[in-house]
Design a protein around this motif. Structure first.
Motif, short mmCIF file in Angstrom:
data_model
loop_
_atom_site.label_atom_id
_atom_site.label_comp_id
_atom_site.label_asym_id
_atom_site.label_seq_id
_atom_site.Cartn_x
_atom_site.Cartn_y
_atom_site.Cartn_z
N ASP A 1 -1.99 -1.67 -1.57
CA ASP A 1 -1.40 -2.79 -0.83
C ASP A 1 -1.34 -4.01 -1.76
OD1 ASP A 1 -0.66 -4.80 0.89
OD2 ASP A 1 -1.92 -4.09 2.54
N ARG A 2 -0.13 -4.35 -2.20
CA ARG A 2 0.05 -5.47 -3.12
C ARG A 2 -0.44 -6.79 -2.52
NH1 ARG A 2 3.26 -5.09 -7.62
NH2 ARG A 2 4.41 -3.14 -7.93
N ARG A 3 -0.37 -6.92 -1.21
CA ARG A 3 -0.75 -8.17 -0.56
C ARG A 3 -2.25 -8.43 -0.66
NH1 ARG A 3 1.88 -6.49 5.07
NH2 ARG A 3 0.62 -4.68 4.43
N LYS A 4 -3.04 -7.39 -0.87
CA LYS A 4 -4.50 -7.53 -0.94
C LYS A 4 -5.04 -7.43 -2.36
CE LYS A 4 -5.11 -5.45 3.66
NZ LYS A 4 -5.74 -4.34 4.41
N ALA A 5 -4.22 -6.98 -3.28
CA ALA A 5 -4.69 -6.72 -4.64
C ALA A 5 -4.75 -8.02 -5.45
CB ALA A 5 -3.77 -5.72 -5.33
N PRO A 6 -5.71 -8.10 -6.40
CA PRO A 6 -5.82 -9.30 -7.25
C PRO A 6 -4.64 -9.40 -8.21
CG PRO A 6 -7.36 -7.60 -7.96
CD PRO A 6 -6.78 -7.13 -6.67
N THR A 7 -4.35 -10.63 -8.62
CA THR A 7 -3.20 -10.90 -9.49
C THR A 7 -3.29 -10.15 -10.81
OG1 THR A 7 -2.99 -13.11 -8.53
CG2 THR A 7 -1.88 -12.73 -10.63
N ASP A 8 -4.46 -10.12 -11.43
CA ASP A 8 -4.63 -9.43 -12.71
C ASP A 8 -4.27 -7.96 -12.59
OD1 ASP A 8 -5.47 -9.67 -15.49
OD2 ASP A 8 -7.12 -8.37 -14.93
N PHE A 9 -4.68 -7.35 -11.51
CA PHE A 9 -4.37 -5.94 -11.27
C PHE A 9 -2.87 -5.74 -11.11
CE2 PHE A 9 -3.42 -2.68 -8.06
CZ PHE A 9 -3.90 -1.54 -8.70
N LEU A 10 -2.22 -6.61 -10.34
CA LEU A 10 -0.79 -6.47 -10.06
C LEU A 10 0.07 -6.73 -11.29
CD1 LEU A 10 -0.57 -8.23 -6.58
CD2 LEU A 10 -0.52 -5.77 -7.04
N GLU A 11 -0.34 -7.68 -12.11
CA GLU A 11 0.49 -8.07 -13.24
C GLU A 11 0.25 -7.22 -14.48
OE1 GLU A 11 -0.18 -12.20 -13.89
OE2 GLU A 11 0.93 -12.83 -12.09
N LYS A 12 -0.95 -6.66 -14.60
CA LYS A 12 -1.30 -5.93 -15.82
C LYS A 12 -1.56 -4.45 -15.60
CE LYS A 12 -4.22 -8.00 -18.54
NZ LYS A 12 -5.51 -8.49 -19.08
N PHE A 13 -2.57 -4.14 -14.80
CA PHE A 13 -3.05 -2.76 -14.72
C PHE A 13 -2.15 -1.83 -13.91
CE2 PHE A 13 -6.81 -5.30 -15.74
CZ PHE A 13 -7.23 -4.64 -16.88
N LEU A 14 -1.66 -2.28 -12.77
CA LEU A 14 -0.80 -1.41 -11.96
C LEU A 14 0.49 -1.04 -12.67
CD1 LEU A 14 -0.29 0.12 -9.36
CD2 LEU A 14 0.60 -2.00 -8.35
N PRO A 15 1.21 -2.00 -13.26
CA PRO A 15 2.43 -1.61 -13.98
C PRO A 15 2.17 -0.62 -15.11
CG PRO A 15 2.39 -3.98 -13.62
CD PRO A 15 1.03 -3.46 -13.24
N ARG A 16 1.06 -0.82 -15.82
CA ARG A 16 0.70 0.12 -16.89
C ARG A 16 0.44 1.51 -16.34
NH1 ARG A 16 -3.88 -3.36 -20.12
NH2 ARG A 16 -2.51 -4.78 -21.27
N GLU A 17 -0.34 1.57 -15.27
CA GLU A 17 -0.69 2.87 -14.70
C GLU A 17 0.56 3.61 -14.24
OE1 GLU A 17 -3.61 4.83 -11.26
OE2 GLU A 17 -3.28 2.66 -11.32
N ILE A 18 1.45 2.92 -13.55
CA ILE A 18 2.67 3.55 -13.05
C ILE A 18 3.53 4.05 -14.20
CG2 ILE A 18 4.85 3.10 -11.86
CD1 ILE A 18 3.31 1.25 -9.98
N GLU A 19 3.69 3.22 -15.22
CA GLU A 19 4.50 3.62 -16.39
C GLU A 19 3.92 4.85 -17.07
OE1 GLU A 19 5.77 1.96 -20.83
OE2 GLU A 19 4.26 0.91 -19.63
N ILE A 20 2.61 4.86 -17.25
CA ILE A 20 1.96 5.96 -17.97
C ILE A 20 1.95 7.24 -17.14
CG2 ILE A 20 -0.27 6.75 -18.85
CD1 ILE A 20 -0.64 3.85 -19.92
N LEU A 21 1.65 7.13 -15.85
CA LEU A 21 1.64 8.32 -14.99
C LEU A 21 3.00 9.01 -14.99
CD1 LEU A 21 -0.43 7.18 -11.87
CD2 LEU A 21 -1.14 8.73 -13.69
N ALA A 22 4.06 8.22 -15.02
CA ALA A 22 5.41 8.78 -14.97
C ALA A 22 5.77 9.54 -16.24
CB ALA A 22 6.43 7.66 -14.72
N MET A 23 5.11 9.24 -17.36
CA MET A 23 5.48 9.86 -18.63
C MET A 23 4.59 11.05 -19.02
SD MET A 23 4.06 6.97 -21.30
CE MET A 23 4.37 7.91 -22.78
N LEU A 24 3.42 11.19 -18.37
CA LEU A 24 2.47 12.23 -18.76
C LEU A 24 2.84 13.58 -18.16
CD1 LEU A 24 -0.91 10.31 -18.43
CD2 LEU A 24 0.46 10.69 -20.50
N ASN A 25 2.74 14.62 -18.97
CA ASN A 25 3.03 15.99 -18.52
C ASN A 25 2.22 16.96 -19.36
OD1 ASN A 25 4.13 18.25 -17.31
ND2 ASN A 25 5.97 18.23 -18.59
#
Length: 372
Positions: A44-68
């Motif tokens: 839930d983006r509305r409850k997540a801290p700014t640091d997580f939303l701006e840094k860690f979540l985008p990284r995680e999503i990008e990396i998960l999409a490329m791993l196989n």
């Protein structure tokens, strides 16, 4: 629209709650398209801290999409709704995680540990070859499929390595992960080489696999750091470990980052090689072969990754810059590092033995208690 309705529209029948944090939760679900159960991580983006939303979540999503890779938990789908919720659909694990497995069954026989560790190391090599670092390698993040094969999960602290104009990997200043698995340079709060950090964590994991205990007690970080920097590694005599196994662990738990093993050196180590087929060689093309995921693995996993919970800490590490560093630094803020000794359910076995000198090659491994 609630989560069940959102998932239903995407072809998932929501099941039970598998875990929950302050801004994320994981539900089980049945995929009508895939015809087997999956885990759905809901953020839930509305409850997540700014640091997580701006840094860690985008990284995680990008990396998960490329791993196989066959030894990495597969991500099937990632989507977001207009109300700010992110849904990550991934594999589940039948046999739980490695920590639960060891707590229930005790230390692994070296042959079993070798197989699991080779799978894990293969997954880490695949990531490192892509310039991806995990930075939270620990037993809780290693899931087991129905055949007890390793599946690396939880890329919440992962990132792509940045390089400077000369092609050198830039040092990281984000101090994250679990203190019990953290390298001394991370515990000291100095900029570190991210791939080399992963290697230390691999050493802690292998120690836990074969000893059934922690190599270091993180209830006193200052004392633990002193022992680590002295390169003292205590091996329980009762485990009767082979010299080759102890040598590999000792070389991964090397406080000098310039002497710590690289992932290719781990995979080519004589202890790891004992299990590998003669036809398989440790070349750069191996990662490509290893990267081909089995299409049937989704049916084999029934366990949620640990990424769902908030990573809270009792031990906060503040970053400190070394003015003598001439390497370009990546500007990042500190992230809290969590203590694990209480969570693990077992602590380090302290051996009161005389320290001895480090051994120089695989044929002459360290004794029960050693330091350099």
């Amino acid at each position: 629209m609630d989560d069940a309705a959102v998932l239903k529209r995407r072809g998932y029948i929501m099941g039970i709650n598998l875990g929950e944090g302050s801004y994320a939760k994981v539900k089980s679900a049945y995929s009508e398209r895939l015809k087997f159960n999956v885990a759905v991580k809901i953020i839930d983006r509305r409850k997540a801290p700014t640091d997580f939303l701006e840094k860690f979540l985008p990284r995680e999503i990008e990396i998960l999409a490329m791993l196989n890779h066959r030894s990495i938990v597969k991500t099937y789908e990632i989507f977001e709704t207009s109300d700010g919720k992110v849904y990550i659909v991934m594999e589940l694990g039948v046999q739980g995680d490695l920590l639960e497995f060891i707590k229930t069954r005790g230390a692994l026989h070296e042959d079993d540990a070798r197989k699991k560790f080779q799978q894990l190391s293969s997954a880490v090599k695949y990531c490192h070859d892509l310039d991806v670092v995990h930075r939270d390698l620990k037993c809780e993040n290693l899931l087991l499929d129905k055949d007890f094969n390793i599946k690396l999960s939880d890329f919440g602290f992962s990132k792509r390595c940045l390089r400077d104009d000369n092609g050198r990997i830039m040092l990281s200043k984000t101090f994250c992960g679990s203190a019990a698995y953290a390298a001394p340079e991370v515990l000291q709060g100095i900029p570190y080489q991210p791939k080399v950090y992963d290697i230390w964590s691999l050493g802690v994991i292998l120690y836990i696999m074969v000893c059934g205990s922690m190599p270091y007690d993180d209830s006193n970080i200052k004392k633990m750091l002193r022992i680590q920097k002295e390169h003292r590694v205590n091996f329980p005599r009762s485990k009767h470990l082979t010299g080759e196994c102890k040598d590999l662990i000792y070389r991964m738990l090397q406080p000098d980052v310039n002497r710590r093993l690289h992932i290719d050196e781990i995979l080519s180590h004589c202890w790891v090689q004992q299990l590998k087929p003669k036809s398989q060689t440790m070349t750069s093309t191996t990662a490509t072969k290893d990267g081909e995921s089995s299409r049937n693995t989704g049916q084999d996993l029934l366990r949620v990754p640990e990424a769902i919970t908030d990573k809270k800490s009792t031990a906060r590490l503040e970053p400190k810059e070394d003015p003598k560093l001439d390497t370009v630094l990546e500007k990042e803020e500190a992230v809290q590092v969590t203590r694990q000794s209480e969570t693990l359910g077992f602590t380090a076995e302290v051996q009161h033995q005389s320290p001895q000198t480090e051994q120089g090659n695989a044929s002459s491994p360290p004794p029960e208690s050693v330091h350099s």
